[in-house]
Write a protein that holds these residues in place. Structure first.
Motif, PDB file in Angstrom:
ATOM      1  N   GLN A   1      10.656   3.189 -11.557  1.00 55.95           N
ATOM      2  CA  GLN A   1      10.439   3.952 -12.570  1.00 55.95           C
ATOM      3  C   GLN A   1       8.864   4.286 -12.948  1.00 55.95           C
ATOM      4  O   GLN A   1       8.328   3.695 -13.969  1.00 55.95           O
ATOM      5  N   PRO A   2       8.271   4.901 -12.081  1.00 53.48           N
ATOM      6  CA  PRO A   2       6.943   4.844 -11.965  1.00 53.48           C
ATOM      7  C   PRO A   2       6.168   5.463 -13.155  1.00 53.48           C
ATOM      8  O   PRO A   2       5.074   5.272 -13.890  1.00 53.48           O
TER       9      PRO A   2
ATOM     10  N   LEU B   1       0.908  -1.197  -0.015  1.00 57.40           N
ATOM     11  CA  LEU B   1      -0.083  -0.011  -0.031  1.00 57.40           C
ATOM     12  C   LEU B   1       0.752   1.228   0.047  1.00 57.40           C
ATOM     13  O   LEU B   1       0.488   2.312  -0.611  1.00 57.40           O
ATOM     14  N   GLY B   2       2.000   1.250   0.649  1.00 62.36           N
ATOM     15  CA  GLY B   2       2.729   2.384   0.945  1.00 62.36           C
ATOM     16  C   GLY B   2       3.317   2.816  -0.430  1.00 62.36           C
ATOM     17  O   GLY B   2       3.588   3.836  -0.775  1.00 62.36           O
ATOM     18  N   ALA B   3       4.033   1.656  -1.181  1.00 62.62           N
ATOM     19  CA  ALA B   3       4.613   2.052  -2.326  1.00 62.62           C
ATOM     20  C   ALA B   3       3.725   2.348  -3.624  1.00 62.62           C
ATOM     21  O   ALA B   3       3.987   3.330  -4.422  1.00 62.62           O
ATOM     22  N   MET B   4       2.525   2.104  -3.537  1.00 60.78           N
ATOM     23  CA  MET B   4       1.404   2.358  -4.430  1.00 60.78           C
ATOM     24  C   MET B   4       1.192   3.750  -4.004  1.00 60.78           C
ATOM     25  O   MET B   4       1.139   4.743  -5.160  1.00 60.78           O
TER      26      MET B   4
ATOM     27  N   GLY C   1       2.614   5.414  -6.990  1.00 65.36           N
ATOM     28  CA  GLY C   1       1.538   4.771  -8.178  1.00 65.36           C
ATOM     29  C   GLY C   1       0.286   5.597  -8.322  1.00 65.36           C
ATOM     30  O   GLY C   1      -0.568   5.170  -9.161  1.00 65.36           O
ATOM     31  N   SER C   2       0.638   6.901  -7.996  1.00 61.50           N
ATOM     32  CA  SER C   2      -0.704   7.708  -8.199  1.00 61.50           C
ATOM     33  C   SER C   2      -1.062   8.129  -9.679  1.00 61.50           C
ATOM     34  O   SER C   2      -2.174   8.316  -9.992  1.00 61.50           O
ATOM     35  N   ALA C   3      -0.162   8.080 -10.619  1.00 63.74           N
ATOM     36  CA  ALA C   3      -0.508   8.280 -11.829  1.00 63.74           C
ATOM     37  C   ALA C   3      -1.407   7.256 -12.484  1.00 63.74           C
ATOM     38  O   ALA C   3      -2.219   7.554 -13.541  1.00 63.74           O
TER      39      ALA C   3
END
Length: 415
Positions: free
Chosen positions: A398-399, A143-146, A150-152
């Motif tokens: 590399q999001p 959840l933290g990484a997203m 990961g907001s894009a």
């Protein structure tokens, strides 16, 4: 309850986040009760007249004890508040700072038998295609990484990040070991898939898995392809056993070439995997960044890797402390059940489009097997995308590039 093992990092983490943390929650209130009980007993004796004449030193001692009692009571109340404080996730806002109409930003629960699975769902429009993300491990929570990187994805998808059984927000109880099975992992994810399909009115959803999540994703796509629009594997796993053997051999060769006598002796004593004791995996796994180093600094997720996402507001305080321990709990039970999986023999065709997102610096023990499996895989369409500065986690390293890949996946498959 396993024996206390403080001779390895795994053992120390398990002790601190397991017995140590829960011992703290138990012993502090017990200490307060003992202090309060002793104070009440002294007061009762005084009222009986047994302490009719009290010296100055006795008064000071009584004052100090009462102060200690009060402070302990305040600490217990504060501890209770911190333990009860839930995790939250921010609303998705419009330009004027108000919640965006039609957006979704919440935690949701799916009941599977007598177990509750929890997931974070976020997207700018609840009519967008649904993306189900499966974390690695087994036992990981992302959840933290997203939230950090990961907001894009929320621009184009309704992103549902699942905390699998026994992990993260799905760790609401001590999970019986008998329920942590590969079959339950599959059936849990299928139940969540059905929930998302029904809730958002979509026949097919997008399936994305990282590391162990990519193993689970292939198993889902193979079993129920009609539920999924496409599968995206990140840091694709093919055979846990074969990967671990390569990691062991690489670490042993590195130890010998660099003169690390201690690591060499430990690896030789353990012998090649698989192991029945998860602590035996630590020397080879813990040496990965030494054996296969690369520069993390160009990436959004830096050298801290998954540890950077452990303390976001989406987790409660208890979850922040227990996440690492839960990973070890689940891993120790579920990982031995994965040793017979080898997609090169068991899954050489899938009936949906397949995309693999691989980091240029992925360890050979994973990258070589993924490339081999990709070459023999038959699918309606397939693509392997290499991320130039990433290792095992390109979705967060590399999001921006990963979001670009997912937009292309959407364009390729939405028709």
């Amino acid at each position: 309850m396993d024996g206390i093992q403080l001779t390895s990092i795994f053992g120390i983490v398990a002790f601190i986040t397991g017995r140590g943390f829960h011992g703290l929650l138990i012993l502090i209130p017990m200490m307060f009760g003992a202090i309060l009980g002793a104070a009440l007993e002294r007061r009762r004796d005084q009222r009986k007249g047994q302490d009719s004449s009290v010296s100055t030193s006795r008064r000071v001692r009584t004052f100090l004890l009462r102060g200690l009692t009060a402070l302990t009571g305040v600490f217990v109340l504060l501890l209770g508040f911190l333990v009860a404080l839930p995790g939250t996730t921010d609303a998705i806002l419009a330009d004027d700072g108000t919640p965006l109409p039609g957006s979704v930003a919440e935690f949701a629960s799916v009941n599977v038998g007598d177990h509750q699975l929890n997931l974070m769902i976020r997207g700018r429009s609840d009519t967008n295609p649904v993306l189900l993300f499966l974390a690695g491990g087994p036992g990981g929570t992302e959840l933290g990484a997203m939230r950090n990187h990961g907001s894009a994805l929320e621009e184009d998808f309704v992103v549902a990040t699942l905390d699998q059984r026994g992990t993260g927000k799905s760790m609401d109880q001590f999970e019986p070991a008998t329920t942590l099975t590969l079959e339950n992992a599959i059936s849990d994810a299928l139940a969540v898939t059905e929930y998302l399909r029904q809730r958002f009115g979509q026949d097919r959803i997008y399936l994305v898995g990282q590391s162990w999540g990519s193993t689970l994703g292939v198993l889902l796509a193979d079993r129920e392809p009609q539920l999924y629009q496409a599968f995206v594997g990140i840091g694709q796993m093919v055979s846990q056993r074969a990967t671990d053997i390569i990691f062991y051999e690489d670490a042993l060769e590195w130890a010998r070439s660099t003169g690390d006598v201690g690591l060499e002796a430990t690896l030789e004593a353990n012998g090649p995997p698989p192991y029945t004791d998860i602590r035996a995996y630590e020397p080879a796994i813990g040496s990965e960044q030494l054996v296969h180093p690369y520069d993390h600094t160009p990436n959004a997720e830096g050298s801290g890797q998954n540890s950077e996402g452990l303390f976001v507001e989406e987790y409660s305080n208890v979850e922040k402390i227990r996440n690492l321990g839960a990973t070890l709990d689940v891993f120790s039970v579920l990982y031995p059940q994965l040793q017979e999986i080898d997609f090169r023999e068991q899954v050489t065709s899938l009936d949906i489009p397949v995309y693999l997102a691989q980091g240029r610096y992925e360890a050979p023990g994973r990258a070589d097997l993924a490339l081999e499996w990709y070459g023999m895989l038959s699918a309606p369409s397939k693509e392997l995308r290499v991320f130039e500065t990433s290792g095992h986690r390109p979705i967060w390293e590399q999001p921006t590039e990963f979001h670009r890949l997912m937009v292309e996946v959407l364009e390729d498959t939405s028709g």
